[in-house]
Design an enzyme around this catalytic site. Structure first.
Site, PDB file in Angstrom:
ATOM      1  N   LYS A 284       0.820  -1.215   0.000  1.00 11.50           N
ATOM      2  CA  LYS A 284       0.000   0.000   0.000  1.00 11.50           C
ATOM      3  C   LYS A 284       0.860   1.273   0.000  1.00 11.50           C
ATOM      4  O   LYS A 284       0.326   2.377   0.004  1.00 11.50           O
ATOM      5  CB  LYS A 284      -0.909   0.008   1.233  1.00 11.50           C
ATOM      6  CG  LYS A 284      -1.885  -1.160   1.323  1.00 11.50           C
ATOM      7  CD  LYS A 284      -2.922  -1.101   0.214  1.00 11.50           C
ATOM      8  CE  LYS A 284      -4.069  -2.084   0.456  1.00 11.50           C
ATOM      9  NZ  LYS A 284      -3.637  -3.479   0.505  1.00 11.50           N
TER      10      LYS A 284
ATOM     11  N   THR B 256      11.350  -3.647   1.168  1.00  9.46           N
ATOM     12  CA  THR B 256      10.650  -4.558   2.056  1.00  9.46           C
ATOM     13  C   THR B 256      11.150  -5.981   1.831  1.00  9.46           C
ATOM     14  O   THR B 256      12.175  -6.187   1.163  1.00  9.46           O
ATOM     15  CB  THR B 256       9.121  -4.426   1.863  1.00  9.46           C
ATOM     16  OG1 THR B 256       8.458  -5.182   2.867  1.00  9.46           O
ATOM     17  CG2 THR B 256       8.676  -4.871   0.479  1.00  9.46           C
TER      18      THR B 256
ATOM     19  N   LYS C  87      15.971  -6.329   2.789  1.00  5.48           N
ATOM     20  CA  LYS C  87      16.431  -5.264   3.686  1.00  5.48           C
ATOM     21  C   LYS C  87      17.910  -5.385   4.050  1.00  5.48           C
ATOM     22  O   LYS C  87      18.598  -4.376   4.216  1.00  5.48           O
ATOM     23  CB  LYS C  87      15.565  -5.225   4.939  1.00  5.48           C
ATOM     24  CG  LYS C  87      14.123  -4.821   4.641  1.00  5.48           C
ATOM     25  CD  LYS C  87      13.265  -4.770   5.881  1.00  5.48           C
ATOM     26  CE  LYS C  87      11.826  -4.435   5.513  1.00  5.48           C
ATOM     27  NZ  LYS C  87      10.951  -4.305   6.695  1.00  5.48           N
TER      28      LYS C  87
ATOM     29  N   ASP D 244      11.726   1.371  10.159  1.00  9.28           N
ATOM     30  CA  ASP D 244      10.892   0.310  10.735  1.00  9.28           C
ATOM     31  C   ASP D 244      10.953   0.320  12.255  1.00  9.28           C
ATOM     32  O   ASP D 244       9.942   0.123  12.932  1.00  9.28           O
ATOM     33  CB  ASP D 244      11.350  -1.071  10.248  1.00  9.28           C
ATOM     34  CG  ASP D 244      10.897  -1.387   8.839  1.00  9.28           C
ATOM     35  OD1 ASP D 244       9.864  -0.831   8.405  1.00  9.28           O
ATOM     36  OD2 ASP D 244      11.568  -2.196   8.178  1.00  9.28           O
TER      37      ASP D 244
ATOM     38  N   GLY E 113      10.841 -15.065  14.003  1.00 11.03           N
ATOM     39  CA  GLY E 113      11.514 -14.676  12.774  1.00 11.03           C
ATOM     40  C   GLY E 113      12.851 -14.033  13.059  1.00 11.03           C
ATOM     41  O   GLY E 113      13.113 -13.572  14.179  1.00 11.03           O
TER      42      GLY E 113
ATOM     43  N   GLY F  94      14.669 -12.112  10.268  1.00  9.04           N
ATOM     44  CA  GLY F  94      15.058 -11.344   9.091  1.00  9.04           C
ATOM     45  C   GLY F  94      15.294  -9.884   9.404  1.00  9.04           C
ATOM     46  O   GLY F  94      15.474  -9.492  10.563  1.00  9.04           O
TER      47      GLY F  94
ATOM     48  N   SER G 255      13.270  -7.304   9.313  1.00 10.04           N
ATOM     49  CA  SER G 255      12.250  -6.682  10.166  1.00 10.04           C
ATOM     50  C   SER G 255      12.447  -7.072  11.621  1.00 10.04           C
ATOM     51  O   SER G 255      12.260  -6.252  12.527  1.00 10.04           O
ATOM     52  CB  SER G 255      10.852  -7.088   9.698  1.00 10.04           C
ATOM     53  OG  SER G 255      10.589  -6.598   8.404  1.00 10.04           O
TER      54      SER G 255
ATOM     55  N   LEU H 168       3.429  -7.971  11.818  1.00 13.42           N
ATOM     56  CA  LEU H 168       3.881  -6.905  10.933  1.00 13.42           C
ATOM     57  C   LEU H 168       3.144  -6.899   9.598  1.00 13.42           C
ATOM     58  O   LEU H 168       3.146  -5.898   8.889  1.00 13.42           O
ATOM     59  CB  LEU H 168       5.394  -7.007  10.699  1.00 13.42           C
ATOM     60  CG  LEU H 168       6.277  -6.239  11.692  1.00 13.42           C
ATOM     61  CD1 LEU H 168       6.072  -6.736  13.123  1.00 13.42           C
ATOM     62  CD2 LEU H 168       7.747  -6.333  11.311  1.00 13.42           C
TER      63      LEU H 168
END
Length: 268
Positions: free
Chosen positions: A16, A60, A64, A101, A121, A123, A125, A208
């Site tokens: 978005k 994204t 990243k 972020d 996770g 990664g 993020s 997220l």
């Protein structure tokens, strides 16, 4: 012309970000344009950015860390995180990386009064979330489906486990999914029985992923946890990125982050 901007990712059709940034450009009377770019290989990120004549970009999943490695300079919290979600081109070919972020996430949960956290996770993020929590002295544990990528967190002093070896020894105030599980499938980010045990004594669940109730959030809701998707974080990090995109050419006094965020919230 302020410039051309884009968001890179794979997948990317769900993003978005173009709606948010283009709406903010319009509301502020700026002649910028923002689009999506699907990238197959992260190794081509910098080359693609420059060949498209972009002035800035957001990055994204899953690029990243590549963004961190391919820019000429890294500023702010991104230096400790090891991942960038924002690029700004300064001068002709000087590419500067940032991470919005981290603060974007913290703005969402700062009123929760969290005592500890569990991140699923490992990664880019997850790095942002973990490091901002650590900077606010919130004990944080990470679990990941494989040992890959956990070494970064171990070196930063976090308690880390592979999913299959993780046995909770305490309750966690907030459970945070930073994986892509549930984005384009009906998967949970870890074993269902494991997640049920965690939810049974948790308070908050944060995914997220935005724009849908993921299986992770649906399960958390069944245990009556207070649940949030990534919408507010998306808006926060986008507003912070927008300010970075514009600050060299626009009166910074008119670029209050909350004002930009309020515009973006209108369209999402």
């Amino acid at each position: 012309m302020l410039g051309f901007f884009a968001v890179y990712g794979n997948p990317i059709t769900h993003s978005k970000s173009p709606f948010l940034h283009n709406y903010a450009f319009t509301k502020l009377g700026l002649s910028g344009y923002y689009s999506r770019i699907l990238l197959d290989k992260g190794a081509n990120l910098r080359q693609n950015f420059l060949s498209n004549g972009l002035s800035g970009a957001n990055i994204t999943l899953p690029f990243k860390e590549e963004a961190f490695n391919q820019c000429d300079e890294v500023r702010g919290v991104a230096q400790n995180i090891g991942a960038c979600n924002t690029w700004v081109l300064e001068d002709k070919n000087h590419l500067v990386g940032y991470n919005t972020d981290a603060q974007g996430f913290y703005e969402c949960i700062k009123e929760y009064k969290i005592k500890n956290a569990l991140i699923i996770g490992a990664g880019g993020s997850a790095k942002a979330v973990a490091m901002i929590l650590q900077s606010h002295n919130i004990p944080t544990t990470l679990i990941n489906r494989s040992v890959q990528n956990l070494s970064f967190f171990v070196h930063k002093g976090f308690e880390c486990y592979v999913n299959s070896e993780f046995k909770p020894t305490c309750s966690y105030d907030i459970l945070i999914n930073t994986t892509s599980a549930g984005l384009n499938d009906n998967l949970l980010p870890c074993d269902e029985s494991q997640l049920k045990e965690l939810c049974s004594c948790g308070k908050y669940a944060f995914d997220l992923i935005y724009g849908k109730c993921t299986p992770f959030l649906a399960l958390a809701q069944s245990f009556h946890l207070s649940c949030s998707d990534g919408k507010e974080m998306l808006i926060n990090q986008a507003a912070l990125s927008f300010e970075l995109f514009c600050k060299q050419k626009y009166n910074k006094g008119n670029l209050e982050i909350q004002r930009i965020a309020s515009f973006m919230n209108e369209i999402l």
